[in-house]
Design a protein around this motif. Structure first.
Motif, PDB file in Angstrom:
ATOM      1  N   GLY A  98     -84.686 -46.467  64.382  1.00 18.78           N
ATOM      2  CA  GLY A  98     -85.718 -47.466  64.674  1.00 18.78           C
ATOM      3  C   GLY A  98     -85.635 -48.688  63.775  1.00 18.78           C
ATOM      4  O   GLY A  98     -86.090 -49.782  64.136  1.00 18.78           O
ATOM      5  N   SER A  99     -85.088 -48.518  62.587  1.00 15.42           N
ATOM      6  CA  SER A  99     -84.939 -49.654  61.671  1.00 15.42           C
ATOM      7  C   SER A  99     -83.730 -50.507  62.033  1.00 15.42           C
ATOM      8  O   SER A  99     -83.784 -51.727  61.948  1.00 15.42           O
ATOM      9  CB  SER A  99     -84.749 -49.157  60.220  1.00 15.42           C
ATOM     10  N   VAL A 100     -82.636 -49.859  62.412  1.00 15.69           N
ATOM     11  CA  VAL A 100     -81.395 -50.623  62.598  1.00 15.69           C
ATOM     12  C   VAL A 100     -81.232 -51.189  64.005  1.00 15.69           C
ATOM     13  O   VAL A 100     -80.497 -52.159  64.196  1.00 15.69           O
ATOM     14  CB  VAL A 100     -80.143 -49.788  62.206  1.00 15.69           C
ATOM     15  N   GLU A 101     -81.917 -50.594  64.991  1.00 14.50           N
ATOM     16  CA  GLU A 101     -81.776 -51.116  66.367  1.00 14.50           C
ATOM     17  C   GLU A 101     -83.142 -51.120  67.052  1.00 14.50           C
ATOM     18  O   GLU A 101     -83.392 -50.385  68.015  1.00 14.50           O
ATOM     19  CB  GLU A 101     -80.761 -50.270  67.178  1.00 14.50           C
ATOM     20  N   PRO A 102     -84.053 -51.979  66.540  1.00 14.84           N
ATOM     21  CA  PRO A 102     -85.438 -51.932  67.038  1.00 14.84           C
ATOM     22  C   PRO A 102     -85.541 -52.247  68.525  1.00 14.84           C
ATOM     23  O   PRO A 102     -86.385 -51.671  69.215  1.00 14.84           O
ATOM     24  CB  PRO A 102     -86.156 -52.979  66.182  1.00 14.84           C
ATOM     25  N   THR A 103     -84.737 -53.157  69.006  1.00 15.80           N
ATOM     26  CA  THR A 103     -84.647 -53.332  70.460  1.00 15.80           C
ATOM     27  C   THR A 103     -83.183 -53.140  70.842  1.00 15.80           C
ATOM     28  O   THR A 103     -82.288 -53.376  70.026  1.00 15.80           O
ATOM     29  CB  THR A 103     -85.139 -54.731  70.928  1.00 15.80           C
ATOM     30  N   ARG A 104     -82.964 -52.690  72.036  1.00 17.64           N
ATOM     31  CA  ARG A 104     -81.609 -52.233  72.402  1.00 17.64           C
ATOM     32  C   ARG A 104     -80.582 -53.360  72.245  1.00 17.64           C
ATOM     33  O   ARG A 104     -80.745 -54.459  72.771  1.00 17.64           O
ATOM     34  CB  ARG A 104     -81.594 -51.722  73.846  1.00 17.64           C
ATOM     35  N   GLY A 105     -79.564 -53.068  71.477  1.00 11.78           N
ATOM     36  CA  GLY A 105     -78.486 -54.043  71.292  1.00 11.78           C
ATOM     37  C   GLY A 105     -78.760 -55.082  70.233  1.00 11.78           C
ATOM     38  O   GLY A 105     -77.899 -55.925  69.952  1.00 11.78           O
ATOM     39  N   ASN A 106     -79.955 -55.068  69.655  1.00 10.42           N
ATOM     40  CA  ASN A 106     -80.260 -56.019  68.565  1.00 10.42           C
ATOM     41  C   ASN A 106     -80.356 -55.255  67.259  1.00 10.42           C
ATOM     42  O   ASN A 106     -81.241 -54.418  67.105  1.00 10.42           O
ATOM     43  CB  ASN A 106     -81.580 -56.749  68.834  1.00 10.42           C
ATOM     44  N   PHE A 107     -79.475 -55.573  66.359  1.00 13.06           N
ATOM     45  CA  PHE A 107     -79.341 -54.768  65.142  1.00 13.06           C
ATOM     46  C   PHE A 107     -79.861 -55.508  63.928  1.00 13.06           C
ATOM     47  O   PHE A 107     -79.735 -56.738  63.834  1.00 13.06           O
ATOM     48  CB  PHE A 107     -77.865 -54.388  64.943  1.00 13.06           C
ATOM     49  N   ASN A 108     -80.431 -54.749  63.028  1.00 15.89           N
ATOM     50  CA  ASN A 108     -80.896 -55.313  61.756  1.00 15.89           C
ATOM     51  C   ASN A 108     -80.393 -54.428  60.620  1.00 15.89           C
ATOM     52  O   ASN A 108     -80.918 -53.351  60.379  1.00 15.89           O
ATOM     53  CB  ASN A 108     -82.430 -55.381  61.743  1.00 15.89           C
ATOM     54  N   TRP A 109     -79.390 -54.936  59.956  1.00 18.53           N
ATOM     55  CA  TRP A 109     -78.767 -54.154  58.879  1.00 18.53           C
ATOM     56  C   TRP A 109     -79.161 -54.676  57.502  1.00 18.53           C
ATOM     57  O   TRP A 109     -78.603 -54.258  56.486  1.00 18.53           O
ATOM     58  CB  TRP A 109     -77.241 -54.210  59.001  1.00 18.53           C
ATOM     59  N   THR A 110     -80.088 -55.616  57.454  1.00 22.71           N
ATOM     60  CA  THR A 110     -80.352 -56.326  56.194  1.00 22.71           C
ATOM     61  C   THR A 110     -80.686 -55.377  55.052  1.00 22.71           C
ATOM     62  O   THR A 110     -80.063 -55.426  53.990  1.00 22.71           O
ATOM     63  CB  THR A 110     -81.515 -57.327  56.393  1.00 22.71           C
ATOM     64  N   GLU A 111     -81.687 -54.518  55.273  1.00 28.85           N
ATOM     65  CA  GLU A 111     -82.111 -53.660  54.163  1.00 28.85           C
ATOM     66  C   GLU A 111     -81.060 -52.597  53.848  1.00 28.85           C
ATOM     67  O   GLU A 111     -80.810 -52.275  52.673  1.00 28.85           O
ATOM     68  CB  GLU A 111     -83.462 -52.996  54.469  1.00 28.85           C
ATOM     69  N   ALA A 112     -80.444 -52.069  54.878  1.00 29.46           N
ATOM     70  CA  ALA A 112     -79.412 -51.047  54.639  1.00 29.46           C
ATOM     71  C   ALA A 112     -78.258 -51.642  53.837  1.00 29.46           C
ATOM     72  O   ALA A 112     -77.780 -51.053  52.858  1.00 29.46           O
ATOM     73  CB  ALA A 112     -78.922 -50.499  55.975  1.00 29.46           C
ATOM     74  N   ASP A 113     -77.822 -52.835  54.221  1.00 29.82           N
ATOM     75  CA  ASP A 113     -76.731 -53.492  53.488  1.00 29.82           C
ATOM     76  C   ASP A 113     -77.130 -53.758  52.047  1.00 29.82           C
ATOM     77  O   ASP A 113     -76.338 -53.591  51.118  1.00 29.82           O
ATOM     78  CB  ASP A 113     -76.381 -54.837  54.146  1.00 29.82           C
ATOM     79  N   GLN A 114     -78.380 -54.194  51.876  1.00 27.44           N
ATOM     80  CA  GLN A 114     -78.864 -54.520  50.532  1.00 27.44           C
ATOM     81  C   GLN A 114     -78.804 -53.292  49.622  1.00 27.44           C
ATOM     82  O   GLN A 114     -78.397 -53.380  48.463  1.00 27.44           O
ATOM     83  CB  GLN A 114     -80.305 -55.024  50.651  1.00 27.44           C
ATOM     84  N   ILE A 115     -79.190 -52.158  50.153  1.00 28.87           N
ATOM     85  CA  ILE A 115     -79.178 -50.930  49.345  1.00 28.87           C
ATOM     86  C   ILE A 115     -77.742 -50.521  49.019  1.00 28.87           C
ATOM     87  O   ILE A 115     -77.432 -50.150  47.878  1.00 28.87           O
ATOM     88  CB  ILE A 115     -79.949 -49.821  50.076  1.00 28.87           C
ATOM     89  N   VAL A 116     -76.861 -50.619  49.993  1.00 31.35           N
ATOM     90  CA  VAL A 116     -75.460 -50.241  49.734  1.00 31.35           C
ATOM     91  C   VAL A 116     -74.848 -51.200  48.702  1.00 31.35           C
ATOM     92  O   VAL A 116     -74.153 -50.772  47.771  1.00 31.35           O
ATOM     93  CB  VAL A 116     -74.652 -50.224  51.049  1.00 31.35           C
ATOM     94  N   ASP A 117     -75.143 -52.473  48.818  1.00 33.94           N
ATOM     95  CA  ASP A 117     -74.624 -53.451  47.836  1.00 33.94           C
ATOM     96  C   ASP A 117     -75.167 -53.150  46.439  1.00 33.94           C
ATOM     97  O   ASP A 117     -74.433 -53.202  45.452  1.00 33.94           O
ATOM     98  CB  ASP A 117     -75.027 -54.879  48.235  1.00 33.94           C
ATOM     99  N   PHE A 118     -76.463 -52.879  46.352  1.00 36.56           N
ATOM    100  CA  PHE A 118     -77.079 -52.562  45.052  1.00 36.56           C
ATOM    101  C   PHE A 118     -76.407 -51.334  44.446  1.00 36.56           C
ATOM    102  O   PHE A 118     -76.066 -51.306  43.263  1.00 36.56           O
ATOM    103  CB  PHE A 118     -78.578 -52.300  45.242  1.00 36.56           C
ATOM    104  N   ALA A 119     -76.202 -50.334  45.257  1.00 36.58           N
ATOM    105  CA  ALA A 119     -75.587 -49.092  44.756  1.00 36.58           C
ATOM    106  C   ALA A 119     -74.190 -49.374  44.213  1.00 36.58           C
ATOM    107  O   ALA A 119     -73.824 -48.908  43.127  1.00 36.58           O
ATOM    108  CB  ALA A 119     -75.536 -48.053  45.874  1.00 36.58           C
ATOM    109  N   GLU A 120     -73.425 -50.150  44.955  1.00 35.15           N
ATOM    110  CA  GLU A 120     -72.061 -50.427  44.499  1.00 35.15           C
ATOM    111  C   GLU A 120     -72.077 -51.238  43.205  1.00 35.15           C
ATOM    112  O   GLU A 120     -71.257 -51.026  42.311  1.00 35.15           O
ATOM    113  CB  GLU A 120     -71.278 -51.129  45.603  1.00 35.15           C
TER     114      GLU A 120
END
Ligand code: XIL
Length: 468
Positions: A98-120
């Motif tokens: 529900g966070s990454v594809e709130p409407t079909r085909g429209n993706f939001n990776w902002t927060e997920a990317d931010q967390i992965v970047d922070f971790a790295e």
């Protein structure tokens, strides 16, 4: 990289950190200053093990210590603690469908990317959470009418896209979340009803294809002790392995209630390990009926210690993740009315006795930190080529102040030019900051901050601060 660390002064003076193999970026930050390098070489970690961050204590035991995080909060004190104390991060919500594809085909990776970047950037590993679940799905998915073939395709496509996006960067995925009912029967979900129990094998197979290096987990709650539900999970894992379906581990969520840590926890971890899979405690919190009292917090410390110790005791238990490290970022009060105080830090980021319980299980101090204390935390909030802005937070929990003074000694020639919300004087390297007339009072459970601008050159190591 900005060097921004903090120092807890309610405990004995902070020990220099031992080097860690898994955290090159943090080590680099430490050794950029000659003073820091000297401290590193003369470290006596055994004598001061209590002061090592949890991640270092865990690493010394061959374990990981993790936390769920909210991406938007990963700055300031929250970011410092997340980066300093933990070496696994799990996005609390950011990677759910529900966070990454709130409407079909429209993706939001902002927060997920931010967390992965922070971790790295902080030498941390990420546990992806979660790909196939009955909850927090987008409404277009749950409200749709799908044939089995369509549903299978949706599942495969989702996994290929999300796992593929982070291919090679995530240590593990909770591929399937919460597949069982309490009695050990399969939960009736979109997936089970549409595809049958084999949706689990299908999801695992798709995840392996999308990222062969990520460890693949099935994750559930109320499977910490030996019971009907954990036995159903056990039987599932055994049959998946027999069939050659890729499965690397089980996640025991461990959303526990004070006084109800299962006595069979270690035995249960061991039986999964004996099946040939890893075990992780993935979402640990221990909630209590509010208000929290000193007695409940002390009991909670013992119970955190028992859970972490059970993981330490089994070699295939890879680590423990807390579901939010601070009570200010815990899901418990929203979902279990009247309950709270479930995490190792209070709402003002002061470590609770539970923090000491975890540290103790990981070989740290045998004396939990005091239950009532005021602490001063120094952080660099902004830094440029010649200058920086610093902040000190004074927080009290179980104690209070009517005036305060914070002292530190700079190790690399830094000079304060201007301070606000405190009166600061600097004599050579020694800095002393006293409260302004309006912020001397720090109530129990409250905090105040002051800030300053200063110059630096060469390196800008974070000093140990003392609260007077
Ligand atoms: C929770 C989050 O922490 C909340 O912010 C959200 O509102 C609901 O979900 N089991 C899980 C987690 O696997 O994803 C859940 O996280 C908690 C229970």
């Amino acid at each position: 990289m900005r060097t921004s660390r903090s120092s807890r002064t309610s405990r004995t003076s902070r020990a220099p950190r031992a080097p860690r193999s898994s955290v090159p970026s943090r080590l680099t930050a430490l050794v950029t200053g000659a003073a820091a390098l000297g401290a590193l070489l003369t470290a006596a970690p055994a004598a001061h093990a209590a002061d090592l961050p949890l991640r270092d204590l865990a690493a010394a035991k061959g374990k990981a210590m993790g936390t769920a995080v909210t991406g938007s909060k990963l700055t300031g004190t929250y970011g410092e603690i997340a980066g300093r104390e933990f070496n696994w991060l799990t996005p609390g919500n950011a990677m759910k469908w529900g966070s990454v594809e709130p409407t079909r085909g429209n993706f939001n990776w902002t927060e997920a990317d931010q967390i992965v970047d922070f971790a790295e950037a902080h030498g941390q590993e990420v546990r992806g959470h979660t790909l196939v679940w009955h909850s927090q799905n987008p409404s277009w998915l749950t409200n749709g009418t799908w044939t089995s073939a369509q549903l299978g395709q949706l599942l495969n496509d989702h996994i290929a896209l999300e796992v593929g996006r982070y291919k090679g960067r995530l240590a593990a995925w909770d591929v399937v979340n919460e597949p069982f009912n309490e009695d050990g029967t399969y939960r009736q979900t979109l997936w089970y009803n549409g595809l049958g129990a084999d949706y689990i094998a299908q999801a695992l197979t798709a995840a392996r294809a999308a990222d062969p290096s990520a460890k693949l987990y099935i994750n559930d709650y109320n499977v910490e002790g030996v019971n009907a539900k954990s036995t159903a999970l056990y039987n599932l894992v055994r049959s998946l392995k027999e069939r050659g379906v890729p499965i690397d581990g089980v996640g025991l969520q461990a959303h526990l209630i004070l006084g109800q840590v299962p006595s069979t926890l270690q035995q249960n971890i061991q039986r999964f390990a004996d099946l040939g899979v890893d075990v992780a405690i993935t979402e640990l919190d221990i909630r209590m009926q509010l208000p929290a009292t000193a007695a409940k917090l002390a009991q909670q410390a013992d119970e955190y210690k028992a859970v972490v110790a059970a993981c330490v005791a089994v070699s295939r238990c890879t680590g423990v993740t807390v579901w939010g490290f601070t009570d200010s970022d815990s899901w418990i009060p929203d979902v279990f009315p009247g309950y709270g105080a479930a995490t190792p830090y209070d709402e003002n980021y002061a470590p609770k006795p539970a923090y000491g319980g975890i540290a103790t299980a990981l070989g740290g101090t045998t004396t939990p930190p005091p239950t009532g204390a005021c602490t001063a935390t120094y952080s660099v909030t902004n830094q440029w080529n010649t200058g920086f802005t610093g902040q000190v937070r004074i927080a009290c929990s179980g104690a209070s102040l009517s005036s305060w003074k914070v002292n530190w000694t700079y190790g690399a020639g830094q000079r304060i030019s201007q301070a606000w919300n405190a009166t600061c004087t600097q004599t050579d390297a020694a800095v002393s900051c006293a409260n302004a007339s309006w912020n001397g009072t720090v109530p129990d459970g409250g905090s105040v901050t002051f800030g300053f601008n200063a110059s630096w050159s060469g390196s800008n190591p974070v000093p140990a601060v003392t609260l007077g």
